[in-house]
Design a protein around this motif. Sequence first.
Motif, short mmCIF file in Angstrom:
data_model
loop_
_atom_site.label_atom_id
_atom_site.label_comp_id
_atom_site.label_asym_id
_atom_site.label_seq_id
_atom_site.Cartn_x
_atom_site.Cartn_y
_atom_site.Cartn_z
N VAL A 8 0.85 -1.19 0.00
CA VAL A 8 0.00 0.00 0.00
C VAL A 8 0.89 1.24 0.00
CG1 VAL A 8 -2.00 -1.10 1.08
CG2 VAL A 8 -0.25 -0.10 2.53
N PRO A 9 0.36 2.36 -0.53
CA PRO A 9 1.20 3.55 -0.68
C PRO A 9 1.57 4.25 0.62
CG PRO A 9 -1.02 3.99 -1.46
CD PRO A 9 -0.94 2.53 -1.14
N VAL A 10 0.70 4.20 1.62
CA VAL A 10 0.98 4.88 2.89
C VAL A 10 0.50 4.03 4.06
CG1 VAL A 10 0.86 7.21 1.92
CG2 VAL A 10 -1.19 6.18 2.85
N VAL A 30 -16.65 -14.04 0.34
CA VAL A 30 -15.25 -13.99 0.76
C VAL A 30 -14.82 -12.54 0.67
CG1 VAL A 30 -12.88 -14.64 0.15
CG2 VAL A 30 -14.72 -16.31 -0.04
N GLY A 31 -14.27 -12.02 1.76
CA GLY A 31 -13.88 -10.61 1.72
C GLY A 31 -13.07 -10.19 2.92
N ASN A 32 -13.02 -8.89 3.10
CA ASN A 32 -12.24 -8.25 4.15
C ASN A 32 -13.17 -7.34 4.94
OD1 ASN A 32 -9.46 -9.10 3.09
ND2 ASN A 32 -10.49 -8.25 1.32
N PHE A 33 -13.94 -7.93 5.83
CA PHE A 33 -15.01 -7.19 6.49
C PHE A 33 -14.51 -6.33 7.64
CE2 PHE A 33 -16.69 -11.11 4.64
CZ PHE A 33 -17.45 -10.53 3.63
N GLU A 34 -13.38 -6.69 8.23
CA GLU A 34 -12.79 -5.84 9.26
C GLU A 34 -11.78 -4.90 8.62
OE1 GLU A 34 -11.84 -9.40 9.90
OE2 GLU A 34 -13.86 -9.77 10.59
N GLN A 35 -11.52 -3.79 9.27
CA GLN A 35 -10.51 -2.87 8.79
C GLN A 35 -9.14 -3.54 8.81
OE1 GLN A 35 -10.93 0.47 11.44
NE2 GLN A 35 -12.43 1.45 10.12
N ARG A 36 -8.29 -3.13 7.90
CA ARG A 36 -6.93 -3.66 7.83
C ARG A 36 -5.95 -2.53 8.14
NH1 ARG A 36 -7.86 -9.12 7.58
NH2 ARG A 36 -9.47 -9.50 6.06
N VAL A 37 -5.10 -2.74 9.12
CA VAL A 37 -4.07 -1.77 9.47
C VAL A 37 -2.77 -2.19 8.79
CG1 VAL A 37 -2.79 -0.68 11.35
CG2 VAL A 37 -5.18 -1.32 11.69
N SER A 38 -2.17 -1.26 8.07
CA SER A 38 -0.93 -1.61 7.36
C SER A 38 0.20 -1.88 8.33
CB SER A 38 -0.54 -0.50 6.39
OG SER A 38 -0.18 0.67 7.08
N GLN A 39 1.14 -2.67 7.86
CA GLN A 39 2.31 -3.05 8.64
C GLN A 39 3.56 -2.61 7.89
OE1 GLN A 39 1.70 -7.25 8.80
NE2 GLN A 39 0.31 -7.12 10.54
N PRO A 40 4.65 -2.32 8.58
CA PRO A 40 5.88 -1.89 7.90
C PRO A 40 6.63 -3.07 7.29
CG PRO A 40 6.24 -1.90 10.26
CD PRO A 40 4.79 -2.24 10.03
N MET A 41 5.97 -3.76 6.37
CA MET A 41 6.56 -4.90 5.65
C MET A 41 6.48 -4.60 4.16
SD MET A 41 4.84 -8.06 7.76
CE MET A 41 5.83 -9.31 6.98
N GLN A 42 7.60 -4.72 3.47
CA GLN A 42 7.63 -4.41 2.05
C GLN A 42 6.88 -5.45 1.23
OE1 GLN A 42 11.64 -3.85 0.72
NE2 GLN A 42 11.72 -1.77 1.54
N HIS A 48 4.95 -0.37 3.01
CA HIS A 48 3.91 -0.87 3.92
C HIS A 48 3.01 -1.83 3.16
CE1 HIS A 48 5.19 2.82 5.97
NE2 HIS A 48 4.89 2.14 7.08
N SER A 49 2.36 -2.73 3.90
CA SER A 49 1.48 -3.69 3.25
C SER A 49 0.36 -4.11 4.19
CB SER A 49 2.27 -4.91 2.78
OG SER A 49 2.88 -5.55 3.88
N ILE A 50 -0.65 -4.73 3.61
CA ILE A 50 -1.78 -5.28 4.37
C ILE A 50 -2.03 -6.70 3.88
CG2 ILE A 50 -2.91 -3.10 4.92
CD1 ILE A 50 -4.71 -3.47 2.51
#
Length: 66
Positions: A8-10, A30-42, A48-50
């Motif tokens: 993700v960009p930020v 099938v989906g992503n029903f909860e919010q996703r917090v990005s992590q400092p993983m390339q 950052h990524s989710i």
Amino acid sequence: HEGYRMGVPVHGVYQEIFNSDSNYYGGTNVGNFEQRVSQPMQAQGRNHSIELNIPPLAVTVLKLQG
């Protein structure tokens, strides 16, 4: 795919705002029903990524919150 890591960009909180695989549209829900917090993983050249669940033959749209 479950647990697919996407760059993700930020850093921030991402919310799925559309999923064409929703049971509302006759899909398998099938989906992503909860919010996703990005992590400092390339991933994919981003700092950052989710982790996402990618539904079969569907489109998902995520939005950065805040």
